[in-house]
Scaffold this motif. Structure first.
Motif, PDB file in Angstrom:
ATOM      1  N   VAL A   7       0.828  -1.202   0.000  1.00  0.00           N
ATOM      2  CA  VAL A   7       0.000   0.000   0.000  1.00  0.00           C
ATOM      3  C   VAL A   7       0.865   1.256   0.000  1.00  0.00           C
ATOM      4  O   VAL A   7       1.679   1.454   0.904  1.00  0.00           O
ATOM      5  N   ASP A   8       0.676   2.080  -1.012  1.00  0.00           N
ATOM      6  CA  ASP A   8       1.262   3.417  -1.065  1.00  0.00           C
ATOM      7  C   ASP A   8       0.383   4.262  -0.142  1.00  0.00           C
ATOM      8  O   ASP A   8      -0.577   4.896  -0.566  1.00  0.00           O
ATOM      9  N   SER A   9       0.700   4.233   1.139  1.00  0.00           N
ATOM     10  CA  SER A   9      -0.179   4.829   2.152  1.00  0.00           C
ATOM     11  C   SER A   9      -0.436   6.309   1.913  1.00  0.00           C
ATOM     12  O   SER A   9      -1.566   6.775   2.061  1.00  0.00           O
ATOM     13  N   ALA A  10       0.599   7.054   1.548  1.00  0.00           N
ATOM     14  CA  ALA A  10       0.419   8.489   1.304  1.00  0.00           C
ATOM     15  C   ALA A  10      -0.580   8.713   0.177  1.00  0.00           C
ATOM     16  O   ALA A  10      -1.424   9.613   0.248  1.00  0.00           O
ATOM     17  N   ASN A  11      -0.518   7.883  -0.837  1.00  0.00           N
ATOM     18  CA  ASN A  11      -1.399   8.009  -1.988  1.00  0.00           C
ATOM     19  C   ASN A  11      -2.836   7.665  -1.607  1.00  0.00           C
ATOM     20  O   ASN A  11      -3.776   8.358  -1.992  1.00  0.00           O
ATOM     21  N   VAL A  12      -3.008   6.607  -0.818  1.00  0.00           N
ATOM     22  CA  VAL A  12      -4.349   6.193  -0.396  1.00  0.00           C
ATOM     23  C   VAL A  12      -4.951   7.236   0.530  1.00  0.00           C
ATOM     24  O   VAL A  12      -6.086   7.677   0.333  1.00  0.00           O
ATOM     25  N   ALA A  25      -0.139  11.816  10.871  1.00  0.00           N
ATOM     26  CA  ALA A  25       0.053  10.654  11.744  1.00  0.00           C
ATOM     27  C   ALA A  25      -1.292  10.048  12.133  1.00  0.00           C
ATOM     28  O   ALA A  25      -1.465   8.823  12.113  1.00  0.00           O
ATOM     29  N   ALA A  26      -2.269  10.880  12.468  1.00  0.00           N
ATOM     30  CA  ALA A  26      -3.594  10.371  12.835  1.00  0.00           C
ATOM     31  C   ALA A  26      -4.267   9.686  11.641  1.00  0.00           C
ATOM     32  O   ALA A  26      -4.903   8.635  11.796  1.00  0.00           O
ATOM     33  N   ALA A  27      -4.113  10.260  10.464  1.00  0.00           N
ATOM     34  CA  ALA A  27      -4.684   9.643   9.261  1.00  0.00           C
ATOM     35  C   ALA A  27      -4.046   8.279   9.017  1.00  0.00           C
ATOM     36  O   ALA A  27      -4.725   7.324   8.624  1.00  0.00           O
ATOM     37  N   THR A  28      -2.761   8.176   9.275  1.00  0.00           N
ATOM     38  CA  THR A  28      -2.055   6.900   9.115  1.00  0.00           C
ATOM     39  C   THR A  28      -2.571   5.877  10.117  1.00  0.00           C
ATOM     40  O   THR A  28      -2.797   4.721   9.772  1.00  0.00           O
ATOM     41  N   ARG A  29      -2.761   6.308  11.363  1.00  0.00           N
ATOM     42  CA  ARG A  29      -3.297   5.391  12.382  1.00  0.00           C
ATOM     43  C   ARG A  29      -4.675   4.872  11.976  1.00  0.00           C
ATOM     44  O   ARG A  29      -4.977   3.690  12.130  1.00  0.00           O
ATOM     45  N   ARG A  30      -5.509   5.766  11.438  1.00  0.00           N
ATOM     46  CA  ARG A  30      -6.857   5.335  11.019  1.00  0.00           C
ATOM     47  C   ARG A  30      -6.779   4.286   9.909  1.00  0.00           C
ATOM     48  O   ARG A  30      -7.503   3.283   9.935  1.00  0.00           O
ATOM     49  N   LEU A  31      -5.897   4.513   8.938  1.00  0.00           N
ATOM     50  CA  LEU A  31      -5.759   3.534   7.857  1.00  0.00           C
ATOM     51  C   LEU A  31      -5.231   2.217   8.398  1.00  0.00           C
ATOM     52  O   LEU A  31      -5.744   1.144   8.055  1.00  0.00           O
ATOM     53  N   HIS A  32      -4.233   2.266   9.265  1.00  0.00           N
ATOM     54  CA  HIS A  32      -3.669   1.046   9.851  1.00  0.00           C
ATOM     55  C   HIS A  32      -4.749   0.267  10.608  1.00  0.00           C
ATOM     56  O   HIS A  32      -4.902  -0.947  10.421  1.00  0.00           O
ATOM     57  N   GLU A  33      -5.503   0.961  11.451  1.00  0.00           N
ATOM     58  CA  GLU A  33      -6.557   0.294  12.217  1.00  0.00           C
ATOM     59  C   GLU A  33      -7.608  -0.322  11.301  1.00  0.00           C
ATOM     60  O   GLU A  33      -8.085  -1.433  11.544  1.00  0.00           O
ATOM     61  N   ALA A  34      -7.966   0.373  10.243  1.00  0.00           N
ATOM     62  CA  ALA A  34      -8.957  -0.153   9.300  1.00  0.00           C
ATOM     63  C   ALA A  34      -8.422  -1.401   8.596  1.00  0.00           C
ATOM     64  O   ALA A  34      -9.159  -2.379   8.411  1.00  0.00           O
ATOM     65  N   LEU A  35      -7.139  -1.392   8.229  1.00  0.00           N
ATOM     66  CA  LEU A  35      -6.552  -2.545   7.543  1.00  0.00           C
ATOM     67  C   LEU A  35      -6.457  -3.765   8.450  1.00  0.00           C
ATOM     68  O   LEU A  35      -6.524  -4.900   7.983  1.00  0.00           O
ATOM     69  N   LEU A  36      -6.321  -3.538   9.743  1.00  0.00           N
ATOM     70  CA  LEU A  36      -6.242  -4.657  10.678  1.00  0.00           C
ATOM     71  C   LEU A  36      -7.536  -5.458  10.740  1.00  0.00           C
ATOM     72  O   LEU A  36      -7.503  -6.666  10.963  1.00  0.00           O
ATOM     73  N   VAL A  37      -8.662  -4.794  10.525  1.00  0.00           N
ATOM     74  CA  VAL A  37      -9.953  -5.480  10.666  1.00  0.00           C
ATOM     75  C   VAL A  37     -10.681  -5.702   9.345  1.00  0.00           C
ATOM     76  O   VAL A  37     -11.677  -6.416   9.297  1.00  0.00           O
ATOM     77  N   ALA A  38     -10.187  -5.105   8.265  1.00  0.00           N
ATOM     78  CA  ALA A  38     -10.851  -5.229   6.967  1.00  0.00           C
ATOM     79  C   ALA A  38     -10.583  -6.587   6.337  1.00  0.00           C
ATOM     80  O   ALA A  38      -9.595  -7.251   6.653  1.00  0.00           O
ATOM     81  N   GLU A  44      -0.781 -10.910   3.370  1.00  0.00           N
ATOM     82  CA  GLU A  44      -0.023  -9.891   4.082  1.00  0.00           C
ATOM     83  C   GLU A  44      -0.285  -8.545   3.415  1.00  0.00           C
ATOM     84  O   GLU A  44      -0.351  -8.448   2.197  1.00  0.00           O
ATOM     85  N   ILE A  45      -0.427  -7.522   4.245  1.00  0.00           N
ATOM     86  CA  ILE A  45      -0.565  -6.153   3.751  1.00  0.00           C
ATOM     87  C   ILE A  45       0.662  -5.392   4.234  1.00  0.00           C
ATOM     88  O   ILE A  45       0.989  -5.422   5.428  1.00  0.00           O
ATOM     89  N   VAL A  46       1.340  -4.728   3.309  1.00  0.00           N
ATOM     90  CA  VAL A  46       2.517  -3.935   3.647  1.00  0.00           C
ATOM     91  C   VAL A  46       2.157  -2.471   3.455  1.00  0.00           C
ATOM     92  O   VAL A  46       1.870  -2.038   2.342  1.00  0.00           O
ATOM     93  N   MET A  47       2.160  -1.719   4.546  1.00  0.00           N
ATOM     94  CA  MET A  47       1.903  -0.274   4.497  1.00  0.00           C
ATOM     95  C   MET A  47       3.244   0.435   4.465  1.00  0.00           C
ATOM     96  O   MET A  47       4.022   0.322   5.410  1.00  0.00           O
ATOM     97  N   VAL A  48       3.508   1.171   3.405  1.00  0.00           N
ATOM     98  CA  VAL A  48       4.747   1.938   3.316  1.00  0.00           C
ATOM     99  C   VAL A  48       4.440   3.379   3.705  1.00  0.00           C
ATOM    100  O   VAL A  48       3.574   4.021   3.108  1.00  0.00           O
ATOM    101  N   LEU A  49       5.157   3.860   4.733  1.00  0.00           N
ATOM    102  CA  LEU A  49       4.937   5.203   5.261  1.00  0.00           C
ATOM    103  C   LEU A  49       6.140   6.082   4.975  1.00  0.00           C
ATOM    104  O   LEU A  49       7.280   5.626   5.034  1.00  0.00           O
ATOM    105  N   GLU A  50       5.863   7.356   4.702  1.00  0.00           N
ATOM    106  CA  GLU A  50       6.922   8.317   4.443  1.00  0.00           C
ATOM    107  C   GLU A  50       6.610   9.608   5.186  1.00  0.00           C
ATOM    108  O   GLU A  50       5.468   9.848   5.581  1.00  0.00           O
ATOM    109  N   GLY A  51       7.624  10.435   5.377  1.00  0.00           N
ATOM    110  CA  GLY A  51       7.436  11.757   5.965  1.00  0.00           C
ATOM    111  C   GLY A  51       6.732  11.725   7.310  1.00  0.00           C
ATOM    112  O   GLY A  51       6.956  10.835   8.133  1.00  0.00           O
ATOM    113  N   GLY A  52       5.852  12.710   7.515  1.00  0.00           N
ATOM    114  CA  GLY A  52       5.138  12.854   8.778  1.00  0.00           C
ATOM    115  C   GLY A  52       4.231  11.682   9.107  1.00  0.00           C
ATOM    116  O   GLY A  52       3.889  11.472  10.267  1.00  0.00           O
ATOM    117  N   ALA A  53       3.861  10.909   8.111  1.00  0.00           N
ATOM    118  CA  ALA A  53       2.996   9.747   8.349  1.00  0.00           C
ATOM    119  C   ALA A  53       3.700   8.677   9.184  1.00  0.00           C
ATOM    120  O   ALA A  53       3.043   7.870   9.839  1.00  0.00           O
TER     121      ALA A  53
END
Length: 128
Positions: A7-12, A25-38, A44-53
């Motif tokens: 997952v290109d997390s910044a793009n999503v 950072a909060a937006a990243t946490r929301r996406l991570h939490e959603a991916l854990l239960v979706a 396997e889901i790989v979330m790639v994070l960059e910058g402030g995320a």
């Protein structure tokens, strides 16, 4: 055969104008939490994070979701993760709308889908 979704997390996160820019950072946490239960198709889901995320989730594995912090911009890390998964014999899907990145990961044999594909998976969970 195992399947990996990179997952290109910044793009999503950036694909929805929901105020994410106020707190990456909060937006990243929301996406991570959603991916854990979706119910996203993939072993396997790989979330790639960059910058402030990167402040939104620590690197490492949490259930079937693995967080990777890109040292700079995320494209090179996303490409490397897709290549590694392909070399392990996995089927690879990369979630991004970035055309240059899509071309590069497609050349490795990965399938590319846009952020809408992933967000639709998350919306199914949210709206039942």
């Amino acid at each position: 055969m195992r399947s990996v979704v990179v997952v290109d997390s910044a793009n999503v996160i950036g694909s929805r104008p929901d105020g994410w820019w106020k707190d990456r950072a909060a937006a990243t946490r929301r996406l991570h939490e959603a991916l854990l239960v979706a119910d996203v198709p993939g072993d396997e889901i790989v979330m790639v994070l960059e910058g402030g995320a990167r402040g939104g989730a620590r690197p490492g594995k949490d259930a079937h979701v693995r967080i990777v912090h890109a040292p700079k911009e995320g494209d090179a890390t996303i490409l490397a993760e897709a290549q590694r998964a392909g070399q392990r014999g996995c089927t690879v899907t990369v979630v991004t709308a970035d055309r240059a990145l899509a071309a590069n990961v497609s050349a490795t044999g990965a399938t590319v889908v846009g952020p809408t594909w992933l967000l639709d998976q998350l919306d199914k969970l949210e709206h039942g």
